[in-house]
Design a protein around this motif. Sequence first.
Motif, PDB file in Angstrom:
ATOM      1  N   ILE A  62      -4.601 -20.851 -46.998  1.00  0.00           N
ATOM      2  CA  ILE A  62      -5.550 -21.430 -46.194  1.00  0.00           C
ATOM      3  C   ILE A  62      -4.781 -22.838 -45.636  1.00  0.00           C
ATOM      4  CG2 ILE A  62      -7.863 -22.698 -45.338  1.00  0.00           C
ATOM      5  CD1 ILE A  62      -9.091 -20.810 -47.788  1.00  0.00           C
ATOM      6  N   LYS A  63      -4.719 -23.171 -44.392  1.00  0.00           N
ATOM      7  CA  LYS A  63      -4.014 -24.200 -43.828  1.00  0.00           C
ATOM      8  C   LYS A  63      -5.380 -25.612 -44.018  1.00  0.00           C
ATOM      9  CE  LYS A  63      -0.105 -22.295 -42.509  1.00  0.00           C
ATOM     10  NZ  LYS A  63       0.998 -22.799 -42.973  1.00  0.00           N
ATOM     11  N   ARG A  64      -4.596 -26.507 -44.532  1.00  0.00           N
ATOM     12  CA  ARG A  64      -5.210 -27.735 -44.780  1.00  0.00           C
ATOM     13  C   ARG A  64      -5.505 -28.560 -43.508  1.00  0.00           C
ATOM     14  NH1 ARG A  64      -2.015 -31.335 -48.705  1.00  0.00           N
ATOM     15  NH2 ARG A  64      -0.958 -31.670 -46.910  1.00  0.00           N
ATOM     16  N   GLY A  65      -6.855 -28.801 -43.421  1.00  0.00           N
ATOM     17  CA  GLY A  65      -7.216 -29.682 -42.110  1.00  0.00           C
ATOM     18  C   GLY A  65      -7.322 -31.129 -42.519  1.00  0.00           C
ATOM     19  N   ALA A  66      -8.077 -31.990 -41.872  1.00  0.00           N
ATOM     20  CA  ALA A  66      -7.999 -33.518 -41.856  1.00  0.00           C
ATOM     21  C   ALA A  66      -8.382 -33.581 -43.499  1.00  0.00           C
ATOM     22  CB  ALA A  66      -9.134 -34.045 -41.021  1.00  0.00           C
ATOM     23  N   GLY A  67      -9.650 -32.850 -43.887  1.00  0.00           N
ATOM     24  CA  GLY A  67      -9.895 -33.222 -45.169  1.00  0.00           C
ATOM     25  C   GLY A  67     -10.257 -34.490 -45.535  1.00  0.00           C
ATOM     26  N   THR A  68     -11.274 -34.987 -44.737  1.00  0.00           N
ATOM     27  CA  THR A  68     -12.053 -36.550 -45.138  1.00  0.00           C
ATOM     28  C   THR A  68     -13.138 -36.077 -45.952  1.00  0.00           C
ATOM     29  OG1 THR A  68     -13.214 -36.174 -43.144  1.00  0.00           O
ATOM     30  CG2 THR A  68     -11.256 -37.345 -43.026  1.00  0.00           C
ATOM     31  N   ARG A  69     -13.821 -37.212 -46.487  1.00  0.00           N
ATOM     32  CA  ARG A  69     -14.863 -36.955 -47.182  1.00  0.00           C
ATOM     33  C   ARG A  69     -16.038 -36.558 -46.469  1.00  0.00           C
ATOM     34  NH1 ARG A  69     -16.764 -40.453 -52.346  1.00  0.00           N
ATOM     35  NH2 ARG A  69     -18.749 -39.491 -52.386  1.00  0.00           N
ATOM     36  N   ALA A  70     -16.064 -37.033 -45.233  1.00  0.00           N
ATOM     37  CA  ALA A  70     -17.184 -36.504 -44.111  1.00  0.00           C
ATOM     38  C   ALA A  70     -17.152 -34.992 -43.840  1.00  0.00           C
ATOM     39  CB  ALA A  70     -17.348 -37.324 -42.985  1.00  0.00           C
ATOM     40  N   ALA A  71     -15.764 -34.543 -43.684  1.00  0.00           N
ATOM     41  CA  ALA A  71     -15.390 -33.146 -43.334  1.00  0.00           C
ATOM     42  C   ALA A  71     -14.509 -32.764 -44.185  1.00  0.00           C
ATOM     43  CB  ALA A  71     -15.136 -33.148 -41.661  1.00  0.00           C
ATOM     44  N   PRO A  72     -14.901 -32.071 -45.357  1.00  0.00           N
ATOM     45  CA  PRO A  72     -13.779 -31.706 -46.381  1.00  0.00           C
ATOM     46  C   PRO A  72     -13.227 -30.210 -45.819  1.00  0.00           C
ATOM     47  CG  PRO A  72     -16.074 -31.615 -47.348  1.00  0.00           C
ATOM     48  CD  PRO A  72     -16.002 -32.123 -45.819  1.00  0.00           C
TER      49      PRO A  72
END
Length: 122
Positions: A62-72
Motif C-alpha cells: 500500500i503506497k503511503r500517503g500524508a500520514g498525519t495524525r488527523a488523516a492517518p
Amino acid sequence: MASLYGRIVASSARRHVLSTSYRFASTKVTLADPLEHATGLEKRELLAKVAGNDNPFDAKVIKRGAGTRAAPNEIPSAFDARLVGCVCEEESTSITWMWLHKGEPKRCECGHWFNLVHKAPV
C-alpha cells in the motif's frame, strides 16, 4: 540395405503419427475449470478474483500517503490487530515493523501515522 531400412523406419513412423492423430481427432479433450473443484478458502479467493478483486487478502504493498495524525494511512484488516511494515526512507533497505491494533492509531519512527480499519473477511 540401408535404403530398405530407412524406408521401413519412415513408413512405421508415418503410420504411428497417422494412427495417433486419427485416434485423438474424434475425441475432444477439455480440462475442468479450477473453480468447479476448489473448496473452502481457495474457492472464496477464486470467486473474489472473478468478481474483480485481484488482492482479496490485502497482501500487496500500500503506497503511503500524508500520514498525519488527523488523516492517518488506513490499513485494512479483518482482525483486531495486524503486523505492518513501513519503509521509512525511499531508498532504505530495512523495514520498520509494528503491530497495529483496532481503534489505536500508531506512529512510525519516521513520523507517519497508521490506523487499522475494518474490512470484511474473504
